[in-house]
Design a protein around this motif. Structure first.
Motif, PDB file in Angstrom:
ATOM      1  N   CYS A   1       0.443  -1.930   0.260  1.00 55.77           N
ATOM      2  CA  CYS A   1      -0.451  -0.534   0.133  1.00 55.77           C
ATOM      3  C   CYS A   1       0.795   1.025   0.413  1.00 55.77           C
ATOM      4  O   CYS A   1       0.354   2.387  -0.517  1.00 55.77           O
ATOM      5  CB  CYS A   1      -1.004  -0.398   1.902  1.00 55.77           C
ATOM      6  N   THR A   2       1.871   1.089   0.761  1.00 54.76           N
ATOM      7  CA  THR A   2       3.019   2.216   0.450  1.00 54.76           C
ATOM      8  C   THR A   2       3.632   2.726  -0.920  1.00 54.76           C
ATOM      9  O   THR A   2       3.195   3.494  -1.391  1.00 54.76           O
ATOM     10  CB  THR A   2       4.169   2.057   1.551  1.00 54.76           C
ATOM     11  N   ILE A   3       3.943   1.265  -1.211  1.00 54.22           N
ATOM     12  CA  ILE A   3       4.412   1.722  -2.693  1.00 54.22           C
ATOM     13  C   ILE A   3       3.307   2.412  -3.576  1.00 54.22           C
ATOM     14  O   ILE A   3       3.534   3.774  -4.675  1.00 54.22           O
ATOM     15  CB  ILE A   3       4.668   0.621  -3.527  1.00 54.22           C
TER      16      ILE A   3
ATOM     17  N   VAL B   1      14.681   6.082   4.179  1.00 56.30           N
ATOM     18  CA  VAL B   1      13.564   6.512   5.229  1.00 56.30           C
ATOM     19  C   VAL B   1      12.924   7.354   5.354  1.00 56.30           C
ATOM     20  O   VAL B   1      11.142   7.007   5.538  1.00 56.30           O
ATOM     21  CB  VAL B   1      14.900   7.517   5.981  1.00 56.30           C
ATOM     22  N   ASP B   2      12.847   7.568   3.303  1.00 59.27           N
ATOM     23  CA  ASP B   2      11.430   8.474   2.358  1.00 59.27           C
ATOM     24  C   ASP B   2       9.958   7.701   2.464  1.00 59.27           C
ATOM     25  O   ASP B   2       9.218   7.943   3.193  1.00 59.27           O
ATOM     26  CB  ASP B   2      12.344   9.200   1.978  1.00 59.27           C
ATOM     27  N   PHE B   3      10.842   6.456   2.569  1.00 60.48           N
ATOM     28  CA  PHE B   3       9.463   5.575   2.101  1.00 60.48           C
ATOM     29  C   PHE B   3       9.902   5.122   3.381  1.00 60.48           C
ATOM     30  O   PHE B   3       7.090   4.991   3.151  1.00 60.48           O
ATOM     31  CB  PHE B   3      10.684   4.054   1.562  1.00 60.48           C
ATOM     32  N   PHE B   4       9.782   4.708   4.055  1.00 58.35           N
ATOM     33  CA  PHE B   4       9.286   4.396   5.712  1.00 58.35           C
ATOM     34  C   PHE B   4       8.204   5.569   6.650  1.00 58.35           C
ATOM     35  O   PHE B   4       7.732   5.493   7.251  1.00 58.35           O
ATOM     36  CB  PHE B   4      10.320   4.074   6.707  1.00 58.35           C
ATOM     37  N   ARG B   5       8.199   6.731   6.090  1.00 60.12           N
ATOM     38  CA  ARG B   5       7.620   7.885   6.119  1.00 60.12           C
ATOM     39  C   ARG B   5       6.193   8.035   5.708  1.00 60.12           C
ATOM     40  O   ARG B   5       5.590   9.134   5.779  1.00 60.12           O
ATOM     41  CB  ARG B   5       8.656   9.388   6.173  1.00 60.12           C
TER      42      ARG B   5
ATOM     43  N   TRP C   1       4.521   5.467  10.359  1.00 59.51           N
ATOM     44  CA  TRP C   1       4.820   6.907  10.286  1.00 59.51           C
ATOM     45  C   TRP C   1       3.120   7.495  10.453  1.00 59.51           C
ATOM     46  O   TRP C   1       3.606   8.551  12.014  1.00 59.51           O
ATOM     47  CB  TRP C   1       5.388   6.720   9.497  1.00 59.51           C
ATOM     48  N   HIS C   2       2.776   7.694  10.186  1.00 61.93           N
ATOM     49  CA  HIS C   2       1.033   7.754  10.403  1.00 61.93           C
ATOM     50  C   HIS C   2       0.792   7.486  11.843  1.00 61.93           C
ATOM     51  O   HIS C   2      -0.053   9.064  12.342  1.00 61.93           O
ATOM     52  CB  HIS C   2       0.496   7.284   9.076  1.00 61.93           C
ATOM     53  N   GLN C   3       0.956   6.521  12.345  1.00 58.48           N
ATOM     54  CA  GLN C   3      -0.211   6.572  13.749  1.00 58.48           C
ATOM     55  C   GLN C   3       1.254   6.919  14.391  1.00 58.48           C
ATOM     56  O   GLN C   3       0.174   6.931  15.506  1.00 58.48           O
ATOM     57  CB  GLN C   3      -0.453   4.847  14.159  1.00 58.48           C
TER      58      GLN C   3
ATOM     59  N   LYS D   1       9.718   5.715  17.413  1.00 63.92           N
ATOM     60  CA  LYS D   1       9.662   4.351  16.889  1.00 63.92           C
ATOM     61  C   LYS D   1       9.529   3.962  15.739  1.00 63.92           C
ATOM     62  O   LYS D   1      11.160   2.720  15.568  1.00 63.92           O
ATOM     63  CB  LYS D   1       8.014   3.651  17.265  1.00 63.92           C
ATOM     64  N   LEU D   2      10.110   5.342  14.604  1.00 63.76           N
ATOM     65  CA  LEU D   2      10.920   4.943  13.374  1.00 63.76           C
ATOM     66  C   LEU D   2      11.748   4.485  13.118  1.00 63.76           C
ATOM     67  O   LEU D   2      12.508   3.975  12.388  1.00 63.76           O
ATOM     68  CB  LEU D   2       9.630   6.269  12.520  1.00 63.76           C
ATOM     69  N   ASP D   3      12.409   4.863  13.944  1.00 62.34           N
ATOM     70  CA  ASP D   3      13.790   4.844  14.445  1.00 62.34           C
ATOM     71  C   ASP D   3      14.621   3.991  14.541  1.00 62.34           C
ATOM     72  O   ASP D   3      15.427   3.168  13.732  1.00 62.34           O
ATOM     73  CB  ASP D   3      14.567   5.670  15.487  1.00 62.34           C
ATOM     74  N   ASP D   4      13.565   2.485  14.939  1.00 66.60           N
ATOM     75  CA  ASP D   4      13.851   1.492  15.513  1.00 66.60           C
ATOM     76  C   ASP D   4      13.318   0.352  13.598  1.00 66.60           C
ATOM     77  O   ASP D   4      14.463  -0.097  13.192  1.00 66.60           O
ATOM     78  CB  ASP D   4      13.211   0.974  16.279  1.00 66.60           C
ATOM     79  N   VAL D   5      13.233   1.244  12.821  1.00 64.23           N
ATOM     80  CA  VAL D   5      12.746   0.590  11.713  1.00 64.23           C
ATOM     81  C   VAL D   5      13.935   1.167  10.749  1.00 64.23           C
ATOM     82  O   VAL D   5      14.007   0.070   9.871  1.00 64.23           O
ATOM     83  CB  VAL D   5      11.310   1.174  11.263  1.00 64.23           C
ATOM     84  N   VAL D   6      14.318   2.230  10.938  1.00 69.83           N
ATOM     85  CA  VAL D   6      15.208   2.940  10.257  1.00 69.83           C
ATOM     86  C   VAL D   6      16.742   1.643  10.219  1.00 69.83           C
ATOM     87  O   VAL D   6      17.370   1.084   9.462  1.00 69.83           O
ATOM     88  CB  VAL D   6      15.263   4.255  10.421  1.00 69.83           C
ATOM     89  N   ALA D   7      16.877   1.866  11.550  1.00 73.63           N
ATOM     90  CA  ALA D   7      17.834   0.863  12.034  1.00 73.63           C
ATOM     91  C   ALA D   7      17.220  -0.269  11.750  1.00 73.63           C
ATOM     92  O   ALA D   7      18.908  -0.513  11.286  1.00 73.63           O
ATOM     93  CB  ALA D   7      18.498   1.338  13.645  1.00 73.63           C
ATOM     94  N   LYS D   8      16.799  -1.310  11.567  1.00 76.31           N
ATOM     95  CA  LYS D   8      16.890  -2.215  10.953  1.00 76.31           C
ATOM     96  C   LYS D   8      16.967  -2.228   9.009  1.00 76.31           C
ATOM     97  O   LYS D   8      17.663  -3.509   9.000  1.00 76.31           O
ATOM     98  CB  LYS D   8      15.252  -2.883  11.610  1.00 76.31           C
ATOM     99  N   ALA D   9      16.848  -1.526   8.999  1.00 75.32           N
ATOM    100  CA  ALA D   9      16.854  -1.592   7.653  1.00 75.32           C
ATOM    101  C   ALA D   9      18.470  -0.653   7.307  1.00 75.32           C
ATOM    102  O   ALA D   9      18.762  -1.684   6.284  1.00 75.32           O
ATOM    103  CB  ALA D   9      16.278  -0.396   6.832  1.00 75.32           C
ATOM    104  N   ALA D  10      18.458  -0.055   7.772  1.00 72.95           N
ATOM    105  CA  ALA D  10      20.443   0.073   7.762  1.00 72.95           C
ATOM    106  C   ALA D  10      21.434  -1.912   7.775  1.00 72.95           C
ATOM    107  O   ALA D  10      21.473  -1.102   6.573  1.00 72.95           O
ATOM    108  CB  ALA D  10      20.563   1.233   8.567  1.00 72.95           C
ATOM    109  N   THR D  11      20.537  -2.372   9.147  1.00 73.39           N
ATOM    110  CA  THR D  11      21.619  -3.654   9.358  1.00 73.39           C
ATOM    111  C   THR D  11      21.065  -4.437   8.447  1.00 73.39           C
ATOM    112  O   THR D  11      21.523  -4.823   7.540  1.00 73.39           O
ATOM    113  CB  THR D  11      20.855  -4.040  10.544  1.00 73.39           C
ATOM    114  N   ALA D  12      19.882  -4.321   7.831  1.00 74.49           N
ATOM    115  CA  ALA D  12      19.296  -5.209   6.567  1.00 74.49           C
ATOM    116  C   ALA D  12      20.435  -4.593   5.316  1.00 74.49           C
ATOM    117  O   ALA D  12      20.764  -5.733   5.087  1.00 74.49           O
ATOM    118  CB  ALA D  12      18.257  -5.162   6.014  1.00 74.49           C
ATOM    119  N   THR D  13      20.502  -3.658   4.421  1.00 77.89           N
ATOM    120  CA  THR D  13      21.202  -3.066   3.735  1.00 77.89           C
ATOM    121  C   THR D  13      22.900  -3.623   3.975  1.00 77.89           C
ATOM    122  O   THR D  13      23.130  -4.279   2.889  1.00 77.89           O
ATOM    123  CB  THR D  13      20.894  -1.832   4.017  1.00 77.89           C
ATOM    124  N   ASP D  14      23.886  -3.286   4.999  1.00 78.96           N
ATOM    125  CA  ASP D  14      24.748  -3.614   4.935  1.00 78.96           C
ATOM    126  C   ASP D  14      24.486  -5.459   5.183  1.00 78.96           C
ATOM    127  O   ASP D  14      25.561  -5.494   4.260  1.00 78.96           O
ATOM    128  CB  ASP D  14      24.905  -3.308   6.540  1.00 78.96           C
TER     129      ASP D  14
END
Length: 911
Positions: free
Chosen positions: A161-163, A443-447, A452-454, A462-475
């Motif tokens: 839905c975000t896409i 990061v912009d995508f997750f926003r 993020w809306h909620q 709380k979004l920082d946790d998602v962004v951190a997981k995304a950064a770890t996943a990217t690495d």
């Protein structure tokens, strides 16, 4: 509101006429609100209303109006069975007017770029990310949108839905059951909200426990005593009998398991008389059933107008039963929750036999309010019943308190589950398909997400946790070789793109590539011997055994079976864990299934019932196809013959039979031959009947004995003699549009229509449009028994034999597929042999191609796709020729370059 009184934005006479042709004259409350709010005028909205209130028609109106305005449309559903049903409905209603496609992962029908596509959420996400689905300026209907809050599926649906939000839609219409924060969903998607809390048929919710009963009308809070002075049973069978005695039938009784449903149905049927209508139903079941574990009991129950329903039933058995439900031919049905995912059958009462689950993943948990609302919504049908009844049977004080809670009018909120996302797979998909290409863009995508809306005002950190997981996943993806970080630009590697397109977990891909490094040569050399080991490896891979599995292994019944001993008789690719009963017995069952063993035998040897077996087979086939896609990456260097074998194994597991029986079974299924499934296809195989010619020329008594009756035999022979194909060409419309853009439309159409020597001439004319290679006609009528064409480019020379067939079904047999070997005997061995077949090769040809060393088989539709990519400048002539000299059956994944529908979409967006 009556259809003749509608005056609303976008409402047209043509739209009204179409809906009237469906037998609809009046609209329910939610339908009226949506029409007045502009659903037919392209207005995006969330329609929130109770189950059975008519939300589906709201989505259908949006589809009809969108098609009328010239838009492409996408109808998203929650389950494969619902997708099949909606596809059948739309084909019956609109199939003569618009192209309609279906995509569910285990079934694909129609055009790749159809005007209307019906898909499950997960498959739509895969299509969107692989470029096969263009949603720009499309009308999208999202059914059962509240499942975005489910822990398992929700994260992927939220990603989809975000896409969709990001890419821009002409209109989105979300259909959701009553939830507490529908307005928040609407605000997130930028929609209007229409909703109602009332059912058009009153639902009376009753709690029977401890010899007393009380009731709460749906939407109200006050509880009132009921059935005073009456005997209040607790046993589900006695409850069903009581409801029928009270005039509240037909009754649907939900149970947890198939065994419970069968046992309760058998008890209920004791003492009931056989009826004329019941005997007719039993005869239909007999005709449409194979000799499964359940078929005889189904027939015996049907004679007494009783049924049970579970995922173990075959599709044809379900069809017969559900037709009986639709006409209220059964007085009682005992069913697992699979029936709750279907259409609204006219049951007046719904009974909940238990509130606490006792088996599997949900053991010890209680019926959720969302599940209760969905299942109780099956009670009461507008126009048939004055009201509906939902009866709960709590047994303990805890269950009584829970029952009192879920019948109250409060609604659960939909909460984002994005924090539970399989981050590596999602990040890889977003990068591989160009949704994001930098870390800030991620990061912009997750926003844009619901998460993020909620949380943006309440808990933005709380979004920082998602962004951190995304950064770890990217690495992690970079270390795994799936993503390159080139000057802070994230790009997927060829293997990374294939992993993303497969839909598999990246951890599964890493394990698969490690296993292939060690065993690929052995597997290719003796595939049959390694088949069981492959199935066991898949059952133990990350798809089923990781921290966040994407698929779940079934729970076999308890009891000793020697699955470990069975597996250890074969060369294995993963260590056997004796304690992993689910993986061991699942792999054991699948090996027997693929060999065509009867399902009763499989159940006896593995404790896995047929319904769970079929669900597991569908998942395993999906995983195998994804692994085949990864192994097809040219940079990995695995031969096409090996990936052909993986693809054939996926088909073999999906259908549950040896490949030699697959052609006849597929035709029988397509033509709806009654009661002809895998077991009867295997019975023919045991009689030595593998091909269509063998079937049509075999002794009739031999065929009749194998298929179980003259009527079924006649239907099968008619199907084989009349079938015109398995499906229409998937890319035909995309090919027509791209050919028109390239100025070769007439040449491509001539190739599509021509037969025999005319086809050979048409192929020459099309290939001549590319000046880089040289085309010579060898079989010019003067040479005897020679190949048709010679194509040369640089050091490469290809002898090409063009084969077509007008037989029914139109499949090329191996004699035609491999005639090139005899015709090219007098030619240099360095000249590669190619058979171009129209329309397709049969399974025998495909299997023989797996052992090919000097022959390539290419099917017509794939050939046209490849040539169009060359003429569009997306693939070089050299790339196409090198692709054609790889032995085996050509796979488009190996060619590279964008597909025809992607070229069209890219040209459209750039213009």
């Amino acid at each position: 509101m009556n259809i003749d009184s509608v005056s609303a934005p976008g409402w047209t006479a043509a739209l009204a006429a179409q809906i009237r042709s469906w037998g609809i004259r009046d609209f329910t409350g939610i339908q009226t609100q949506a029409i007045e709010a502009g659903v037919a005028d392209g207005r995006s909205m969330i329609a929130c209303a109770p189950t059975s209130s008519g939300k589906t028609l709201v989505g259908e109106i949006a589809i009809l109006a969108g098609l009328e305005r010239g838009h492409r449309c996408l109808y998203l559903v929650s389950h494969r069975a619902l997708a099949d049903q909606k596809y059948a409905d739309f084909v019956a209603r609109l199939g003569s007017e618009v192209s309609i496609g279906l995509s569910t992962g285990d079934r694909d029908e129609g055009e790749a770029a159809a005007r209307l596509t019906i898909a499950t959420y997960e498959k739509a996400l895969a299509l969107l990310l692989s470029g096969q689905l263009d949603v720009t300026a499309s009308v999208i209907v999202a059914d059962e949108l509240q499942i975005i809050g489910e822990p398992g599926r929700g994260p992927n649906i939220e990603t989809l839905c975000t896409i969709l939000k990001r890419q821009g839609m002409a209109q989105i219409v979300g259909l959701t059951a009553t939830v507490g924060n529908a307005g928040e969903l609407a605000e997130w998607l930028g929609c209007a909200l229409v909703g109602c809390q009332d059912r058009d048929v009153d639902l009376i919710q009753q709690v029977w426990s401890g010899g007393t009963a009380y009731e709460v009308r749906f939407g109200q809070e006050d509880a009132l005593d009921c059935l005073e002075g009456e005997h209040i049973p607790q046993d589900p069978v006695e409850v069903a009998r009581k409801l029928i005695a009270l005039g509240r039938g037909p009754v649907l009784i939900f149970t947890e398991s198939r065994n419970e449903a069968m046992e309760l149905a058998a008890r209920f049927a004791i003492g009931r008389q056989q009826t004329v209508r019941g005997i007719e139903l039993a005869e239909q079941i007999a005709l449409f059933s194979e000799p499964t574990e359940a078929s005889e009991q189904l027939q015996d129950l049907a004679r007494r107008e009783v049924a049970f329903h579970s995922a173990d039933l075959t599709a044809q058995e379900r069809q017969v039963l559900e037709q009986g439900f639709a006409t209220s031919a059964f007085c009682a049905c005992f069913a697992t929750s699979t029936l709750a995912a279907g259409v609204n059958f006219p049951f007046r009462s719904v009974v909940f036999a238990k509130l606490t689950y006792a088996y599997g993943e949900r053991e010890g948990t209680m019926l959720t309010r969302a599940d209760y609302r969905n299942m109780s919504g099956r009670a009461g049908r507008l126009g048939l019943h004055p009201d509906g009844y939902a009866v709960l049977l709590p047994r303990t004080q805890i269950e009584r308190s829970h029952a009192a809670t879920i019948v109250r009018p409060e609604n659960d909120n939909v909460v984002s589950r994005l924090v539970g996302l399989s981050m590596r797979r999602s990040v890889l998909a977003l990068i591989a398909h160009g949704v994001v290409n930098t870390r800030p863009a991620l990061v912009d995508f997750f926003r844009l997400s619901l998460l993020w809306h909620q949380i943006r005002e309440r808990n933005p950190h709380k979004l920082d946790d998602v962004v951190a997981k995304a950064a770890t996943a990217t690495d992690w993806l970079i270390r795994a070789g799936f993503v390159d970080d080139d000057f802070d630009v994230l790009l997927a590697t060829p293997v990374g793109r294939a992993v993303a397109q497969s839909g598999l977990l990246p951890l599964t891909a890493v394990g698969f590539l490690d296993m292939m490094c060690a065993h690929a040569a052995d597997i290719d050399a003796d595939f049959e011997r390694y088949l069981t080991g492959l199935l066991h490896w898949v059952c133990t891979c990350a798809e089923f055994g990781s921290e966040r599995p994407s698929r779940y292994l079934p729970w076999p019944s308890k009891g000793y079976v020697d699955s470990v001993g069975f597996l250890q008789a074969f060369p294995l690719l993963a260590a056997v864990d004796r304690n992993d009963r689910r993986a061991n017995q699942g792999a054991h069952a699948l090996a027997l299934f693929a060999a065509g063993a009867p399902e009763r035998e499989i159940r006896r040897k593995t404790n896995l019932p047929s319904g769970q077996l079929h669900r597991l087979a569908a998942d395993i086939a999906w995983v195998l196809d994804g692994l085949r896609r990864i192994a097809s990456v040219p940079e990995l260097g695995y031969p096409q013959t090996l990936t052909n074998k993986l693809q054939m194994l996926a088909r073999q597991i999906q259908w549950g039979i040896p490949v030699e029986a697959l052609d006849i079974l597929r035709v029988a299924q397509r033509e709806n031959v009654p009661g002809f499934g895998r077991q009867r296809a295997v019975a023919l195989l045991r009689q030595g009947i593998e091909t269509f010619d063998q079937l049509l020329t075999a002794a009739k008594d031999k065929v009749q004995q194998a298929v179980g009756g003259e009527k079924r035999m006649s239907a099968l022979l008619h199907a084989v003699a009349s079938c015109i194909g398995f499906r229409q060409d998937k890319f035909r419309e995309a090919h027509r549009q791209l050919a028109e853009r390239l100025g070769v439309e007439a040449l491509v159409e001539r190739c599509n229509d021509a037969l025999g020597t005319d086809y050979e001439d048409a192929v020459i004319a099309l290939l001549t449009r590319e000046p880089s290679w040289s085309i010579r006609q060898i079989d010019d009528g003067r040479q005897q028994n020679a190949p048709d064409l010679l194509l040369t480019l640089g050091v490469h020379a290809l002898l090409i034999e063009c084969k077509t067939t007008t037989k029914k079904p139109p499949l090329l047999a191996k004699e035609a597929a491999f005639a090139i070997l005899q015709k090219a005997l007098g030619y240099d061995k360095a000249m590669h042999r190619v058979t171009l077949g129209k329309p397709r090769f049969d399974e025998h040809s495909r299997k023989k191609a797996q052992a090919a060393e000097e022959v390539t088989l290419i099917e017509h539709e794939v050939f046209i796709e490849g040539v169009l990519r060359v003429l569009a400048g997306k693939v070089t002539p050299r790339q196409l020729v090198e692709w054609l000299i790889a032995p085996g059956l050509t796979e488009l994944d190996r060619l590279g370059g964008p597909a025809s529908y992607q070229i069209l979409a890219n040209d459209k967006s750039s213009s």
